[in-house]
Motif scaffolding. Structure first.
Motif, PDB file in Angstrom:
ATOM      1  N   GLU A 169       0.891  -1.057   0.106  1.00  0.00           N
ATOM      2  CA  GLU A 169      -0.003  -0.393   0.556  1.00  0.00           C
ATOM      3  C   GLU A 169       0.746   1.569   0.146  1.00  0.00           C
ATOM      4  OE1 GLU A 169      -3.763   2.942   0.690  1.00  0.00           O
ATOM      5  OE2 GLU A 169      -2.780   0.387  -1.201  1.00  0.00           O
ATOM      6  N   ILE A 170       2.445   1.390   0.864  1.00  0.00           N
ATOM      7  CA  ILE A 170       2.840   2.266   0.460  1.00  0.00           C
ATOM      8  C   ILE A 170       3.561   2.898  -1.130  1.00  0.00           C
ATOM      9  CG2 ILE A 170       5.370   3.390   1.267  1.00  0.00           C
ATOM     10  CD1 ILE A 170       4.605   1.687   4.055  1.00  0.00           C
ATOM     11  N   ASP A 171       3.791   1.711  -1.131  1.00  0.00           N
ATOM     12  CA  ASP A 171       4.399   2.236  -2.356  1.00  0.00           C
ATOM     13  C   ASP A 171       3.352   1.882  -3.563  1.00  0.00           C
ATOM     14  OD1 ASP A 171       6.111   0.718  -3.921  1.00  0.00           O
ATOM     15  OD2 ASP A 171       4.484  -0.331  -5.901  1.00  0.00           O
ATOM     16  N   ARG A 172       2.241   2.058  -3.773  1.00  0.00           N
ATOM     17  CA  ARG A 172       1.323   1.991  -4.491  1.00  0.00           C
ATOM     18  C   ARG A 172       0.741   3.660  -4.357  1.00  0.00           C
ATOM     19  NH1 ARG A 172      -4.165   3.726  -4.459  1.00  0.00           N
ATOM     20  NH2 ARG A 172      -4.010   3.858  -1.804  1.00  0.00           N
ATOM     21  N   LEU A 173       0.414   3.959  -2.563  1.00  0.00           N
ATOM     22  CA  LEU A 173       0.431   5.670  -2.686  1.00  0.00           C
ATOM     23  C   LEU A 173       1.861   6.320  -3.676  1.00  0.00           C
ATOM     24  CD1 LEU A 173      -0.486   5.293   1.385  1.00  0.00           C
ATOM     25  CD2 LEU A 173      -2.478   6.257  -0.667  1.00  0.00           C
ATOM     26  N   ALA A 174       2.801   6.074  -2.797  1.00  0.00           N
ATOM     27  CA  ALA A 174       4.007   6.890  -3.798  1.00  0.00           C
ATOM     28  C   ALA A 174       3.853   6.687  -5.342  1.00  0.00           C
ATOM     29  CB  ALA A 174       5.014   5.932  -2.991  1.00  0.00           C
ATOM     30  N   ALA A 175       3.612   6.054  -5.657  1.00  0.00           N
ATOM     31  CA  ALA A 175       2.841   5.874  -7.080  1.00  0.00           C
ATOM     32  C   ALA A 175       2.417   7.031  -7.844  1.00  0.00           C
ATOM     33  CB  ALA A 175       3.340   4.167  -8.293  1.00  0.00           C
ATOM     34  N   ALA A 176       1.404   6.726  -6.547  1.00  0.00           N
ATOM     35  CA  ALA A 176       0.408   7.725  -7.310  1.00  0.00           C
ATOM     36  C   ALA A 176       0.394   9.428  -7.126  1.00  0.00           C
ATOM     37  CB  ALA A 176      -1.342   7.318  -6.540  1.00  0.00           C
ATOM     38  N   HIS A 177       1.243   9.206  -6.048  1.00  0.00           N
ATOM     39  CA  HIS A 177       2.058  11.048  -5.572  1.00  0.00           C
ATOM     40  C   HIS A 177       2.951  11.171  -6.933  1.00  0.00           C
ATOM     41  CE1 HIS A 177       2.514  14.417  -3.528  1.00  0.00           C
ATOM     42  NE2 HIS A 177       3.935  14.000  -3.267  1.00  0.00           N
ATOM     43  N   MET A 178       3.816  10.504  -7.182  1.00  0.00           N
ATOM     44  CA  MET A 178       4.824  10.564  -8.525  1.00  0.00           C
ATOM     45  C   MET A 178       4.257  10.887  -9.575  1.00  0.00           C
ATOM     46  SD  MET A 178       7.708   7.287  -7.078  1.00  0.00           S
ATOM     47  CE  MET A 178       8.394   6.889  -6.222  1.00  0.00           C
ATOM     48  N   ALA A 179       2.972  10.216 -10.283  1.00  0.00           N
ATOM     49  CA  ALA A 179       2.078  10.332 -11.184  1.00  0.00           C
ATOM     50  C   ALA A 179       1.751  11.502 -11.092  1.00  0.00           C
ATOM     51  CB  ALA A 179       1.289   9.585 -11.128  1.00  0.00           C
ATOM     52  N   ALA A 180       1.158  12.556  -9.497  1.00  0.00           N
ATOM     53  CA  ALA A 180       0.378  13.765  -9.774  1.00  0.00           C
ATOM     54  C   ALA A 180       1.279  14.718  -9.745  1.00  0.00           C
ATOM     55  CB  ALA A 180       0.006  13.776  -8.562  1.00  0.00           C
ATOM     56  N   GLN A 181       2.815  14.554  -9.461  1.00  0.00           N
ATOM     57  CA  GLN A 181       3.707  15.046  -9.411  1.00  0.00           C
ATOM     58  C   GLN A 181       4.575  15.765 -10.723  1.00  0.00           C
ATOM     59  OE1 GLN A 181       7.383  13.207  -7.096  1.00  0.00           O
ATOM     60  NE2 GLN A 181       6.146  14.921  -5.900  1.00  0.00           N
ATOM     61  N   GLY A 182       4.346  14.731 -11.425  1.00  0.00           N
ATOM     62  CA  GLY A 182       4.829  14.847 -12.858  1.00  0.00           C
ATOM     63  C   GLY A 182       6.262  14.238 -12.931  1.00  0.00           C
ATOM     64  N   THR A 183       6.381  13.052 -12.121  1.00  0.00           N
ATOM     65  CA  THR A 183       7.848  12.428 -11.842  1.00  0.00           C
ATOM     66  C   THR A 183       7.274  10.447 -11.888  1.00  0.00           C
ATOM     67  OG1 THR A 183       7.329  11.843  -9.344  1.00  0.00           O
ATOM     68  CG2 THR A 183       8.546  13.762 -10.375  1.00  0.00           C
ATOM     69  N   ARG A 184       8.042  10.313 -12.470  1.00  0.00           N
ATOM     70  CA  ARG A 184       8.128   8.589 -12.426  1.00  0.00           C
ATOM     71  C   ARG A 184       8.893   7.820 -11.026  1.00  0.00           C
ATOM     72  NH1 ARG A 184      11.439   6.034 -16.848  1.00  0.00           N
ATOM     73  NH2 ARG A 184      12.490   7.888 -17.581  1.00  0.00           N
ATOM     74  N   SER A 185       9.117   6.295 -10.893  1.00  0.00           N
ATOM     75  CA  SER A 185       9.617   6.194 -10.377  1.00  0.00           C
ATOM     76  C   SER A 185      11.181   5.324 -11.121  1.00  0.00           C
ATOM     77  CB  SER A 185       9.029   4.922  -9.669  1.00  0.00           C
ATOM     78  OG  SER A 185      10.047   3.620  -9.308  1.00  0.00           O
ATOM     79  N   ALA A 186      12.431   5.202 -10.139  1.00  0.00           N
ATOM     80  CA  ALA A 186      13.853   4.893 -10.652  1.00  0.00           C
ATOM     81  C   ALA A 186      13.891   3.690 -10.943  1.00  0.00           C
ATOM     82  CB  ALA A 186      14.758   5.642 -10.877  1.00  0.00           C
ATOM     83  N   THR A 187      13.361   3.341  -9.666  1.00  0.00           N
ATOM     84  CA  THR A 187      13.089   1.764  -9.430  1.00  0.00           C
ATOM     85  C   THR A 187      11.998   0.718 -10.380  1.00  0.00           C
ATOM     86  OG1 THR A 187      11.676   1.598  -8.174  1.00  0.00           O
ATOM     87  CG2 THR A 187      13.842   2.023  -7.407  1.00  0.00           C
ATOM     88  N   ILE A 188      10.639   0.678 -10.521  1.00  0.00           N
ATOM     89  CA  ILE A 188      10.182  -0.562 -11.083  1.00  0.00           C
ATOM     90  C   ILE A 188      11.347  -0.381 -12.486  1.00  0.00           C
ATOM     91  CG2 ILE A 188       8.420   1.421 -12.087  1.00  0.00           C
ATOM     92  CD1 ILE A 188       6.558  -0.963 -11.106  1.00  0.00           C
ATOM     93  N   GLY A 189      11.377  -1.466 -12.859  1.00  0.00           N
ATOM     94  CA  GLY A 189      11.789  -2.165 -13.821  1.00  0.00           C
ATOM     95  C   GLY A 189      12.705  -2.380 -13.855  1.00  0.00           C
TER      96      GLY A 189
END
Length: 273
Positions: free
Chosen positions: A40-60
């Motif tokens: 759930e922490i991961d899901r919340l982080a992904a949603a917040h990154m999308a909202a701020q216009g960034t993306r995760s460097a770790t996924i994939g």
């Protein structure tokens, strides 16, 4: 790979990327309570990154010899040293967890940081470990200035941690960062003063000590990512990204919700508003 020295535009871009990475942790902080799962922490982080216009460097993310990393951040609980993969097990009172977030801005700059979270009422030993690891990181940061060497940073961390009966993990280290996730130099959290790469203005790198209550020995789990202490003792980690300035250093991964800077910190230059 060689060390990249950032110019004024690169420094401005790194300030933005690192602030945004820190703001992901700000956003997560009130949610990290007993009962939440690290998924759930991961899901919340992904949603917040999308909202701020960034993306995760770790996924994939897939360095040579590793499977693709499956999550938007790392969550390392209790005896997990680093690279813990989010899962559906709820956090419980007494746990400690490191949440490690790296974002990529639309312009391609990386910001990297992590914080420890104490879940409910923790043991004195767990609280002490988190506090001393935080102080060790800042003691390392305080060594950063032009003309200093990376061995000065590592020595300050090692001397402090070992002086309090803790051990420093040696297999993982900080790293240069900019338009690549991992650049030169490697930033060891142990070492001898006056050795290693000389610091010059425009360098940006992470300082991220991993400190154990027990022995420093570690092992890798079967998922190919999760690193744990061999003796299953508690481990803690904190991480900031820093810039070498003409007069000292600037911590780039500071935001409104960042934990308080220790009283002993003298050399910090804050980013201009």
């Amino acid at each position: 790979m060689s060390i990249t020295i950032k110019d004024a535009a690169g420094i401005a871009a790194m300030r933005t990327a690192c602030r945004l990475a820190s703001e992901v942790l700000d956003f997560l902080t009130p949610h990290i309570q007993p009962g939440i799962t690290t998924l759930e922490i991961d899901r919340l982080a992904a949603a917040h990154m999308a909202a701020q216009g960034t993306r995760s460097a770790t996924i994939g993310y897939q360095p040579p010899g590793y499977p693709p990393y499956p999550a938007h951040l790392c969550t390392s609980v209790n005896h997990v040293v680093c690279h813990g993969i989010p899962a559906d097990k709820p956090l419980k009172k007494g746990d400690i967890v490191n949440v490690d977030v790296t974002v990529i801005t639309p312009e391609g700059w990386f910001g990297d940081n992590s914080r420890m979270y104490e879940i409910g009422e923790c043991s004195i030993a767990a609280r002490r470990l988190c506090q001393l690891t935080y102080q060790s990181m800042w003691l390392g940061i305080e060594q950063v200035r032009p003309g200093a060497r990376l061995g000065d940073v590592g020595h300050a961390i090692q001397k402090f941690a070992e002086g309090h009966g803790l051990s420093v993990v040696r297999e993982f280290c900080g790293h240069g960062i900019g338009q690549r996730f991992h650049e030169d130099p490697q930033v060891l959290h142990y070492g001898r003063p006056g050795t290693g790469e000389e610091l010059v203005p425009g360098m940006t790198f992470t300082i991220e000590p991993m400190v154990n209550i027990g022995r420093r020995d570690i092992k890798e789990m079967n998922d190919g990512w999760t690193i744990v202490t061999k003796d299953r003792s508690l481990s803690a980690q904190w991480e900031h990204t820093v810039l070498v300035t003409p007069t000292g250093y600037e911590v780039l991964t500071l935001s409104a919700g960042s934990p308080a800077v220790p009283d002993f910190v003298q050399g910090m230059a804050r980013a201009a508003a």
